[in-house]
Design a protein around this motif. Sequence first.
Motif, PDB file in Angstrom:
ATOM      1  N   LYS A  99      -3.564   0.439  -5.189  1.00 48.96           N
ATOM      2  CA  LYS A  99      -3.882   1.612  -4.371  1.00 48.96           C
ATOM      3  C   LYS A  99      -3.981   1.235  -2.898  1.00 48.96           C
ATOM      4  N   MET A 100      -4.529   0.058  -2.628  1.00 46.80           N
ATOM      5  CA  MET A 100      -4.583  -0.410  -1.251  1.00 46.80           C
ATOM      6  C   MET A 100      -3.180  -0.602  -0.689  1.00 46.80           C
ATOM      7  N   GLU A 101      -2.286  -1.126  -1.509  1.00 48.28           N
ATOM      8  CA  GLU A 101      -0.905  -1.314  -1.075  1.00 48.28           C
ATOM      9  C   GLU A 101      -0.252   0.016  -0.733  1.00 48.28           C
ATOM     10  N   GLU A 102      -0.538   1.040  -1.541  1.00 44.79           N
ATOM     11  CA  GLU A 102       0.026   2.359  -1.273  1.00 44.79           C
ATOM     12  C   GLU A 102      -0.495   2.935   0.048  1.00 44.79           C
ATOM     13  N   VAL A 103      -1.781   2.693   0.324  1.00 47.54           N
ATOM     14  CA  VAL A 103      -2.340   3.142   1.604  1.00 47.54           C
ATOM     15  C   VAL A 103      -1.657   2.423   2.752  1.00 47.54           C
ATOM     16  N   GLN A 104      -1.448   1.119   2.585  1.00 44.46           N
ATOM     17  CA  GLN A 104      -0.813   0.351   3.648  1.00 44.46           C
ATOM     18  C   GLN A 104       0.639   0.792   3.851  1.00 44.46           C
ATOM     19  N   GLU A 105       1.344   1.087   2.761  1.00 41.11           N
ATOM     20  CA  GLU A 105       2.718   1.569   2.870  1.00 41.11           C
ATOM     21  C   GLU A 105       2.794   2.900   3.605  1.00 41.11           C
ATOM     22  N   SER A 106       1.809   3.773   3.340  1.00 40.75           N
ATOM     23  CA  SER A 106       1.816   5.101   3.968  1.00 40.75           C
ATOM     24  C   SER A 106       1.624   5.020   5.479  1.00 40.75           C
ATOM     25  N   ARG A 107       1.082   3.910   5.951  1.00 42.18           N
ATOM     26  CA  ARG A 107       0.851   3.745   7.389  1.00 42.18           C
ATOM     27  C   ARG A 107       2.013   3.068   8.093  1.00 42.18           C
ATOM     28  N   ASN A 108       2.970   2.589   7.339  1.00 39.24           N
ATOM     29  CA  ASN A 108       4.066   1.812   7.908  1.00 39.24           C
ATOM     30  C   ASN A 108       5.342   2.634   7.893  1.00 39.24           C
ATOM     31  N   ASP A 109       5.874   2.930   9.062  1.00 43.03           N
ATOM     32  CA  ASP A 109       7.093   3.736   9.172  1.00 43.03           C
ATOM     33  C   ASP A 109       8.362   2.891   9.103  1.00 43.03           C
ATOM     34  N   ASN A 110       8.212   1.572   9.053  1.00 36.45           N
ATOM     35  CA  ASN A 110       9.368   0.692   9.116  1.00 36.45           C
ATOM     36  C   ASN A 110       9.509  -0.095   7.816  1.00 36.45           C
ATOM     37  N   LEU A 111       9.607   0.631   6.694  1.00 36.25           N
ATOM     38  CA  LEU A 111       9.668  -0.016   5.386  1.00 36.25           C
ATOM     39  C   LEU A 111      11.070  -0.441   4.981  1.00 36.25           C
ATOM     40  N   LYS A 112      12.082   0.086   5.675  1.00 34.93           N
ATOM     41  CA  LYS A 112      13.480  -0.225   5.392  1.00 34.93           C
ATOM     42  C   LYS A 112      13.809   0.111   3.932  1.00 34.93           C
ATOM     43  N   PHE A 113      14.414  -0.834   3.210  1.00 35.72           N
ATOM     44  CA  PHE A 113      14.919  -0.501   1.873  1.00 35.72           C
ATOM     45  C   PHE A 113      14.118  -1.149   0.748  1.00 35.72           C
ATOM     46  N   ASP A 114      13.037  -1.822   1.055  1.00 35.44           N
ATOM     47  CA  ASP A 114      12.227  -2.475   0.027  1.00 35.44           C
ATOM     48  C   ASP A 114      11.365  -1.431  -0.680  1.00 35.44           C
ATOM     49  N   LEU A 115      11.462  -1.378  -2.011  1.00 37.51           N
ATOM     50  CA  LEU A 115      10.701  -0.389  -2.770  1.00 37.51           C
ATOM     51  C   LEU A 115       9.230  -0.759  -2.902  1.00 37.51           C
ATOM     52  N   ALA A 116       8.906  -2.015  -2.722  1.00 37.48           N
ATOM     53  CA  ALA A 116       7.502  -2.445  -2.823  1.00 37.48           C
ATOM     54  C   ALA A 116       7.202  -3.429  -1.700  1.00 37.48           C
ATOM     55  N   PRO A 117       7.252  -2.962  -0.456  1.00 41.33           N
ATOM     56  CA  PRO A 117       7.148  -3.882   0.679  1.00 41.33           C
ATOM     57  C   PRO A 117       5.778  -4.501   0.862  1.00 41.33           C
ATOM     58  N   MET A 118       4.737  -3.877   0.323  1.00 36.35           N
ATOM     59  CA  MET A 118       3.384  -4.376   0.554  1.00 36.35           C
ATOM     60  C   MET A 118       2.821  -5.158  -0.622  1.00 36.35           C
ATOM     61  N   ASP A 119       3.591  -5.285  -1.705  1.00 38.70           N
ATOM     62  CA  ASP A 119       3.080  -6.013  -2.866  1.00 38.70           C
ATOM     63  C   ASP A 119       2.747  -7.453  -2.483  1.00 38.70           C
ATOM     64  N   ASN A 120       1.520  -7.859  -2.813  1.00 35.09           N
ATOM     65  CA  ASN A 120       1.004  -9.197  -2.514  1.00 35.09           C
ATOM     66  C   ASN A 120       0.914  -9.485  -1.025  1.00 35.09           C
ATOM     67  N   LYS A 121       0.998  -8.439  -0.197  1.00 29.49           N
ATOM     68  CA  LYS A 121       0.885  -8.619   1.249  1.00 29.49           C
ATOM     69  C   LYS A 121      -0.267  -7.807   1.843  1.00 29.49           C
ATOM     70  N   THR A 122      -0.977  -7.084   0.996  1.00 24.63           N
ATOM     71  CA  THR A 122      -2.052  -6.236   1.507  1.00 24.63           C
ATOM     72  C   THR A 122      -3.201  -7.090   2.013  1.00 24.63           C
ATOM     73  N   THR A 123      -3.642  -6.773   3.215  1.00 22.23           N
ATOM     74  CA  THR A 123      -4.736  -7.510   3.826  1.00 22.23           C
ATOM     75  C   THR A 123      -5.826  -6.544   4.279  1.00 22.23           C
TER      76      THR A 123
END
Length: 363
Positions: free
Chosen positions: A245-269
């Motif tokens: 859920k934290m990753e989803e929140v972080q993804e929603s704040r990032n407008d530059n996700l490009k083509f990665d379907l899970a850009p925040m997995d294991n990167k949430t801080t």
Amino acid sequence: MAVLQADDYLDLITTTQKNLGRFKWTSIITTLRKFVFFGELMNKSGIKVQQTGTHAQWNLQVTPVKNAKMTGLFAVEKVNTSDTMTTASVPFRHMFTGWATDERAIAMNSGDEQIVDLVKSLETAAMVDFAELVEDQGWNQPIDSADNEHLMGVPYYLVPDRTEGFNGLNPYGFTAGAGGVSSITYPNHANWTFSYNDLTPTDGIRAMRKAAENIDFETAPRAEHPTYNTGDRMGWYTVYAIRAKMEEVQESRNDNLKFDLAPMDNKTTFLGIPVIAVPKLEKLFATTAFVDATYASSGGFPYDGIYGINWGVFKIKVLKGEYMNRKGPKNGLEQQGRIIQTKMYTTMNLVCYDRRRCCVGTK
């Protein structure tokens, strides 16, 4: 039509040895994906050695002298004195692992006939057992004060409560308090607690931010003193569903996700610190919504909990010479004279020198 394969060619099978994958193997003996606790504490910075004694003990300054005040010319000053110190302690606990084989098996498992090192494979399996034990004990706690076997793990020191503040008081089953120091008598001997309904910026994340602010203590100027703290180093831990859920929140704040379907997995801080999903906590956290009135029924665990642990004050205390102390290999069986054993012993317990620098949240 049927074709000829190597398995059908009898002369080829008879005259050719399969690739034996010599000297390497894949270990699939554990279901744990990560050993978070074991990895954090089983290093030099996480271990404190105690020379002697039956308990791991530390000193707490709990009472101010209250002499500071405003004054005037020719005033008569009275200096009060009082006891400011107390001690906390937890008893040492003893851990064991080992491996054994027959001397003749070692002789057979040598030279050109050796595929993998038999003794090394047995040692590896025993060390995985030990890592699982430490991981289980680290994220767990004794049943109650009568339990004289298990380590004082994270839930012993980080006690949940739905009320925001330093309300993590005495651990479940330990009315005398963590380390034998009651949080009822000494309210500062408590961890920060918070609750949340959802991980949104105005709910759970806001509660985490407030927790992080309130556990960030500094020593008063001119009051520097020897301390157990080896340097504040926070870690944030939860289960996968909450981290996702934290990753989803972080993804929603990032407008530059490009083509990665899970850009925040294991990167949430959080505050620049990775949020770690701990596999062991999946089976330990309470399975129903946490309420203070049913704290006992949760066994002291939060529901969908979030732990904030300051590793500068959360340590393993080991007895000198008894940290992963190997005995052997040697023969230890009178009626089986060719059996050799290696045994490994550890005498230790966990200590949290300053509970106020840690926190726990519950849903």
